[in-house]
Design a protein around this motif. Structure first.
Motif, PDB file in Angstrom:
ATOM      1  N   MET A   1      44.204  41.786  37.112  1.00 39.70           N
ATOM      2  CA  MET A   1      45.487  41.580  37.410  1.00 39.70           C
ATOM      3  C   MET A   1      46.326  41.301  36.535  1.00 39.70           C
ATOM      4  O   MET A   1      46.230  41.249  35.426  1.00 39.70           O
ATOM      5  N   VAL A   2      47.370  42.114  36.238  1.00 44.19           N
ATOM      6  CA  VAL A   2      48.670  41.749  34.828  1.00 44.19           C
ATOM      7  C   VAL A   2      49.424  40.385  35.947  1.00 44.19           C
ATOM      8  O   VAL A   2      49.935  40.505  36.834  1.00 44.19           O
ATOM      9  N   PRO A   3      49.854  39.817  34.422  1.00 43.67           N
ATOM     10  CA  PRO A   3      49.785  38.589  34.926  1.00 43.67           C
ATOM     11  C   PRO A   3      52.063  38.997  34.969  1.00 43.67           C
ATOM     12  O   PRO A   3      52.088  40.157  34.787  1.00 43.67           O
ATOM     13  N   PRO A   4      52.661  38.126  35.645  1.00 44.18           N
ATOM     14  CA  PRO A   4      53.875  38.328  36.124  1.00 44.18           C
ATOM     15  C   PRO A   4      54.635  38.500  34.984  1.00 44.18           C
ATOM     16  O   PRO A   4      54.360  37.646  33.655  1.00 44.18           O
ATOM     17  N   PRO A   5      55.438  39.382  35.135  1.00 48.19           N
ATOM     18  CA  PRO A   5      56.957  39.776  33.405  1.00 48.19           C
ATOM     19  C   PRO A   5      57.365  38.072  33.233  1.00 48.19           C
ATOM     20  O   PRO A   5      57.858  37.051  34.107  1.00 48.19           O
ATOM     21  N   TYR A   6      56.936  38.035  31.977  1.00 50.18           N
ATOM     22  CA  TYR A   6      58.051  36.851  31.630  1.00 50.18           C
ATOM     23  C   TYR A   6      57.807  35.567  31.962  1.00 50.18           C
ATOM     24  O   TYR A   6      58.914  34.364  32.380  1.00 50.18           O
ATOM     25  N   GLY A   7      56.515  34.423  32.330  1.00 48.54           N
ATOM     26  CA  GLY A   7      56.270  34.130  33.301  1.00 48.54           C
ATOM     27  C   GLY A   7      56.891  33.600  34.896  1.00 48.54           C
ATOM     28  O   GLY A   7      57.186  32.624  35.793  1.00 48.54           O
ATOM     29  N   ILE A   8      57.625  34.734  35.562  1.00 50.18           N
ATOM     30  CA  ILE A   8      58.228  35.174  36.454  1.00 50.18           C
ATOM     31  C   ILE A   8      56.938  34.662  37.507  1.00 50.18           C
ATOM     32  O   ILE A   8      55.789  35.194  38.231  1.00 50.18           O
ATOM     33  N   VAL A  40      52.988  47.074  41.888  1.00 44.73           N
ATOM     34  CA  VAL A  40      51.604  47.789  42.031  1.00 44.73           C
ATOM     35  C   VAL A  40      50.689  46.940  41.117  1.00 44.73           C
ATOM     36  O   VAL A  40      49.490  47.642  42.091  1.00 44.73           O
ATOM     37  N   ALA A  41      50.533  46.090  40.381  1.00 47.41           N
ATOM     38  CA  ALA A  41      49.104  44.819  40.072  1.00 47.41           C
ATOM     39  C   ALA A  41      48.774  44.614  41.698  1.00 47.41           C
ATOM     40  O   ALA A  41      47.625  44.133  41.898  1.00 47.41           O
ATOM     41  N   THR A  42      49.586  43.863  42.090  1.00 47.17           N
ATOM     42  CA  THR A  42      49.383  42.924  43.363  1.00 47.17           C
ATOM     43  C   THR A  42      48.986  43.358  44.894  1.00 47.17           C
ATOM     44  O   THR A  42      48.255  43.944  45.252  1.00 47.17           O
ATOM     45  N   LEU A  43      49.672  44.624  44.702  1.00 44.10           N
ATOM     46  CA  LEU A  43      49.161  46.054  45.605  1.00 44.10           C
ATOM     47  C   LEU A  43      47.613  46.373  45.568  1.00 44.10           C
ATOM     48  O   LEU A  43      46.722  46.316  46.825  1.00 44.10           O
ATOM     49  N   SER A  44      47.436  46.555  44.998  1.00 41.01           N
ATOM     50  CA  SER A  44      45.900  46.680  44.007  1.00 41.01           C
ATOM     51  C   SER A  44      45.037  45.559  44.360  1.00 41.01           C
ATOM     52  O   SER A  44      43.974  46.022  44.544  1.00 41.01           O
ATOM     53  N   LYS A  45      45.349  44.201  44.173  1.00 40.56           N
ATOM     54  CA  LYS A  45      44.908  43.313  44.727  1.00 40.56           C
ATOM     55  C   LYS A  45      44.722  42.882  46.137  1.00 40.56           C
ATOM     56  O   LYS A  45      43.264  43.149  46.443  1.00 40.56           O
ATOM     57  N   LEU A  46      45.669  43.771  46.947  1.00 38.78           N
ATOM     58  CA  LEU A  46      45.613  44.004  48.094  1.00 38.78           C
ATOM     59  C   LEU A  46      44.475  44.995  48.452  1.00 38.78           C
ATOM     60  O   LEU A  46      43.769  44.270  50.374  1.00 38.78           O
ATOM     61  N   GLY A  47      44.015  45.054  48.267  1.00 35.10           N
ATOM     62  CA  GLY A  47      43.267  46.355  48.706  1.00 35.10           C
ATOM     63  C   GLY A  47      43.468  47.435  49.144  1.00 35.10           C
ATOM     64  O   GLY A  47      44.723  47.650  50.216  1.00 35.10           O
ATOM     65  N   THR A  48      42.574  47.904  50.832  1.00 38.03           N
ATOM     66  CA  THR A  48      43.041  48.675  51.779  1.00 38.03           C
ATOM     67  C   THR A  48      43.829  47.885  53.206  1.00 38.03           C
ATOM     68  O   THR A  48      44.420  48.804  53.454  1.00 38.03           O
ATOM     69  N   SER A  49      44.238  46.517  52.631  1.00 39.00           N
ATOM     70  CA  SER A  49      45.333  45.994  53.982  1.00 39.00           C
ATOM     71  C   SER A  49      46.594  46.349  52.469  1.00 39.00           C
ATOM     72  O   SER A  49      47.251  46.290  53.763  1.00 39.00           O
ATOM     73  N   ALA A  50      46.542  47.397  51.837  1.00 36.53           N
ATOM     74  CA  ALA A  50      47.547  47.886  51.460  1.00 36.53           C
ATOM     75  C   ALA A  50      48.299  49.272  51.726  1.00 36.53           C
ATOM     76  O   ALA A  50      48.738  50.010  50.976  1.00 36.53           O
ATOM     77  N   LYS A  51      47.395  49.617  52.236  1.00 35.78           N
ATOM     78  CA  LYS A  51      47.188  51.265  52.731  1.00 35.78           C
ATOM     79  C   LYS A  51      49.007  51.304  52.954  1.00 35.78           C
ATOM     80  O   LYS A  51      49.139  52.992  52.782  1.00 35.78           O
ATOM     81  N   GLY A  52      49.425  50.995  53.613  1.00 36.24           N
ATOM     82  CA  GLY A  52      50.843  51.824  54.209  1.00 36.24           C
ATOM     83  C   GLY A  52      51.971  52.440  52.545  1.00 36.24           C
ATOM     84  O   GLY A  52      52.638  52.847  52.610  1.00 36.24           O
ATOM     85  N   VAL A  74      48.041  54.635  39.740  1.00 31.91           N
ATOM     86  CA  VAL A  74      46.307  55.141  39.693  1.00 31.91           C
ATOM     87  C   VAL A  74      45.362  54.452  40.059  1.00 31.91           C
ATOM     88  O   VAL A  74      44.704  54.348  40.775  1.00 31.91           O
ATOM     89  N   GLY A  75      45.258  53.229  39.271  1.00 28.61           N
ATOM     90  CA  GLY A  75      44.034  52.072  39.200  1.00 28.61           C
ATOM     91  C   GLY A  75      44.468  51.582  40.833  1.00 28.61           C
ATOM     92  O   GLY A  75      43.865  51.531  41.978  1.00 28.61           O
ATOM     93  N   ALA A  76      46.039  51.382  41.264  1.00 27.26           N
ATOM     94  CA  ALA A  76      45.948  51.208  43.198  1.00 27.26           C
ATOM     95  C   ALA A  76      45.444  51.906  43.690  1.00 27.26           C
ATOM     96  O   ALA A  76      45.524  51.645  44.704  1.00 27.26           O
ATOM     97  N   LEU A  77      46.009  53.139  43.490  1.00 26.09           N
ATOM     98  CA  LEU A  77      45.744  54.372  44.520  1.00 26.09           C
ATOM     99  C   LEU A  77      43.828  54.319  44.886  1.00 26.09           C
ATOM    100  O   LEU A  77      43.887  54.268  45.824  1.00 26.09           O
ATOM    101  N   MET A  78      43.115  54.217  44.454  1.00 26.17           N
ATOM    102  CA  MET A  78      41.439  53.787  44.101  1.00 26.17           C
ATOM    103  C   MET A  78      41.481  52.701  45.059  1.00 26.17           C
ATOM    104  O   MET A  78      40.668  52.660  45.790  1.00 26.17           O
ATOM    105  N   ALA A  79      42.458  51.639  45.102  1.00 27.00           N
ATOM    106  CA  ALA A  79      41.768  50.333  45.503  1.00 27.00           C
ATOM    107  C   ALA A  79      42.413  50.335  46.812  1.00 27.00           C
ATOM    108  O   ALA A  79      42.296  49.796  48.163  1.00 27.00           O
ATOM    109  N   VAL A  80      43.460  51.217  47.486  1.00 26.63           N
ATOM    110  CA  VAL A  80      44.490  51.396  48.478  1.00 26.63           C
ATOM    111  C   VAL A  80      43.958  52.210  49.253  1.00 26.63           C
ATOM    112  O   VAL A  80      43.947  51.868  50.921  1.00 26.63           O
TER     113      VAL A  80
END
Length: 121
Positions: A1-8, A40-52, A74-80
């Protein structure tokens, strides 16, 4: 998981992007590519529940100007949505990307595609 930008934090992003927010645009504070990459990193972490979101991810893979966003997408597509023919086609197209890192992840992702009949073009 990518950390939020600038500590956001997610809470701060929600506040910045909320309807009626006094912020004209979040990019006054954040770089747009950093926000897309984190989303996108967050969608990837959600996996197939982010199929939409697969359609948006495919579009990012094909045309986002920032290679890091394309890389995450690219990575998220395989997870989603790993079995969707449109997602597979987007990954195949990504093997012709201008960035070698995107190409590598696309090839590795395609190697992990389920081997069921009709999945690969």
């Amino acid at each position: 998981m990518v950390p939020p930008p600038y500590g956001i934090t997610a809470g701060l992003l929600s506040l910045l992007l909320a309807p009626g927010s006094r912020m004209v645009a979040a990019d006054l504070v954040l770089q747009r590519a950093a926000v897309r990459k984190y989303a996108v990193a967050t969608l990837s972490k959600l996996g197939t529940s982010a199929k939409g979101a697969a359609g948006s991810l495919r579009e990012m893979v094909k045309s986002d100007q920032d290679f890091e966003v394309r890389l995450e997408a690219v990575g998220a597509l395989m997870a989603v949505d790993p079995k969707d023919p449109a997602s597979i086609r987007a990954l195949v197209q990504a093997t012709g990307d201008s960035n070698i890192r995107v190409i590598r992840v696309a090839v590795k992702s395609l190697a992990g595609v389920p081997t069921e009949p009709g999945v690969l073009p």
